[in-house]
Write an enzyme that holds these catalytic residues in place. Structure first.
Site, mmCIF file in Angstrom:
data_model
loop_
_atom_site.group_PDB
_atom_site.id
_atom_site.type_symbol
_atom_site.label_atom_id
_atom_site.label_comp_id
_atom_site.label_asym_id
_atom_site.label_seq_id
_atom_site.Cartn_x
_atom_site.Cartn_y
_atom_site.Cartn_z
ATOM 1 N N ASP A 134 1.051 -1.087 0.058
ATOM 2 C CA ASP A 134 0.091 0.000 0.160
ATOM 3 C C ASP A 134 0.862 1.230 -0.043
ATOM 4 O O ASP A 134 0.612 2.486 -0.409
ATOM 5 C CB ASP A 134 -0.843 0.010 1.262
ATOM 6 C CG ASP A 134 -2.148 -0.989 1.172
ATOM 7 O OD1 ASP A 134 -2.404 -1.574 -0.049
ATOM 8 O OD2 ASP A 134 -2.838 -1.292 1.960
ATOM 9 N N GLY A 135 2.013 1.110 0.455
ATOM 10 C CA GLY A 135 2.993 2.485 0.650
ATOM 11 C C GLY A 135 3.515 2.596 -0.413
ATOM 12 O O GLY A 135 3.532 3.823 -0.980
ATOM 13 N N ASN B 42 -4.773 8.818 1.661
ATOM 14 C CA ASN B 42 -5.138 8.098 3.015
ATOM 15 C C ASN B 42 -5.541 9.134 3.913
ATOM 16 O O ASN B 42 -6.625 9.417 4.370
ATOM 17 C CB ASN B 42 -4.184 7.200 3.604
ATOM 18 C CG ASN B 42 -4.456 5.975 2.990
ATOM 19 O OD1 ASN B 42 -5.420 5.443 2.628
ATOM 20 N ND2 ASN B 42 -3.401 5.039 3.462
ATOM 21 N N GLN C 72 4.084 10.709 4.775
ATOM 22 C CA GLN C 72 5.538 11.375 4.238
ATOM 23 C C GLN C 72 5.416 12.889 4.677
ATOM 24 O O GLN C 72 4.501 13.394 4.328
ATOM 25 C CB GLN C 72 5.627 11.036 2.738
ATOM 26 C CG GLN C 72 5.744 9.601 2.217
ATOM 27 C CD GLN C 72 7.098 9.106 3.039
ATOM 28 O OE1 GLN C 72 8.054 9.554 3.086
ATOM 29 N NE2 GLN C 72 6.995 7.794 3.564
#
Length: 281
Positions: free
Chosen positions: A65-66, A135, A235
């Site tokens: 997912d990242g 997200n 991030q």
């Protein structure tokens, strides 16, 4: 979610070489695509090069997912659908199992898929810097394990003063991520809403608030000397000291997730969240 029969003629492969077997699988998928006369472009750079997805019919991510989250900005800018083959752990977004990849991939190339449109958050600083998140957008104190005090306004009206370890602004897609870990609600992925969830609030009555997708939220600080650290999809998304006041709203664009036939959101939830396991013990 709408059916789509458009065959894919140009596809980008984004490979997370840190994931075991990802590079090898990418080579095999590229061979399948080329055998079907589908153009293939490959990168293992993160973030992917600016403009890398321009002109592509789809982006296939080999990772977790990242890795998918790392391509969101470029995919939204180019309006290119994304799908993921899971070489990671949970796989809420990268939902195609590695064991099925070589079977499902040719079907997707032939146009046997659906497109699911997902809302995207847009954060903008007072000086005009912008970042997107599929997200969540998370604000925390810049120091280690420090309480932060923030005010949130909805369309100019005060919602609340938060004294907490941080604030999470989450999309329906991100409701299964940090928001869920912080006690926030699960939200149907097609709902046009966003959630604000405090992290370890210092008032027990502080809970998540769900806002209509049309609202414009603004975050201001109670302490003018403290500017929060801001993370978009995990991030750091703004350099420099001053980020407040920060506005958060749904972007006018969406991200298209390309999904194979038979994909069911709640099947994924039941599997990943282990719903019902206690009852079967």
């Amino acid at each position: 979610m709408a059916a789509n029969s458009k065959a894919l003629k140009k596809i980008a492969l984004v490979v997370n070489r840190a994931k075991p077997g990802a590079a090898e699988l990418a080579r095999e998928l590229a061979k399948i695509a080329k055998a079907k006369k589908v153009g293939v472009t490959v990168t293992d750079q993160f973030p992917i090069p600016a403009g890398f997805l321009k002109g592509m019919d789809a982006c296939c991510v080999l990772g977790g997912d990242g890795t998918i989250l790392s391509v969101v900005g470029e995919a939204v800018a180019a309006q290119v659908p994304v799908f993921g083959i899971n070489r990671g752990k949970l796989g809420f977004l990268a939902t195609i199992p590695v064991t099925d990849a070589k079977t499902i991939f040719p079907k997707l190339l032939a146009g046997d898929y659906h497109l699911a449109r997902r809302t995207v958050l847009r954060a903008e600083t007072a000086d005009g810097r912008v970042a997107l998140a599929l997200n969540d957008i998370v604000l925390k104190h810049p120091g280690m394990s420090r309480l932060i005090s923030l005010k949130v306004f909805s369309d100019g009206k005060l919602v609340n003063e938060y004294h907490a370890d941080g604030l999470i602004f989450a999309t329906p897609t991100g409701s299964t991520a940090y928001n869920l870990s912080a006690g926030g609600p699960l939200i149907h992925p097609h709902a046009q809403v966003l959630a604000v969830t405090p992290i370890c609030p210092h008032t027990l009555s502080n809970r998540s608030v769900i806002f209509a997708g049309t609202v414009r939220l603004e975050v201001r600080g109670l302490d003018p000397d403290v500017q929060p650290a801001v993370a978009c999809d995990g991030q750091k998304c703004f350099d420099g000291a001053k980020v407040l006041p920060l506005t958060v709203a749904l972007d006018f664009r969406t991200l298209a997730l390309l999904q194979p036939p038979g994909h069911a959101h709640f099947d994924i939830l039941r599997d990943k969240l282990k719903w019902g396991e206690e009852a079967r013990v």
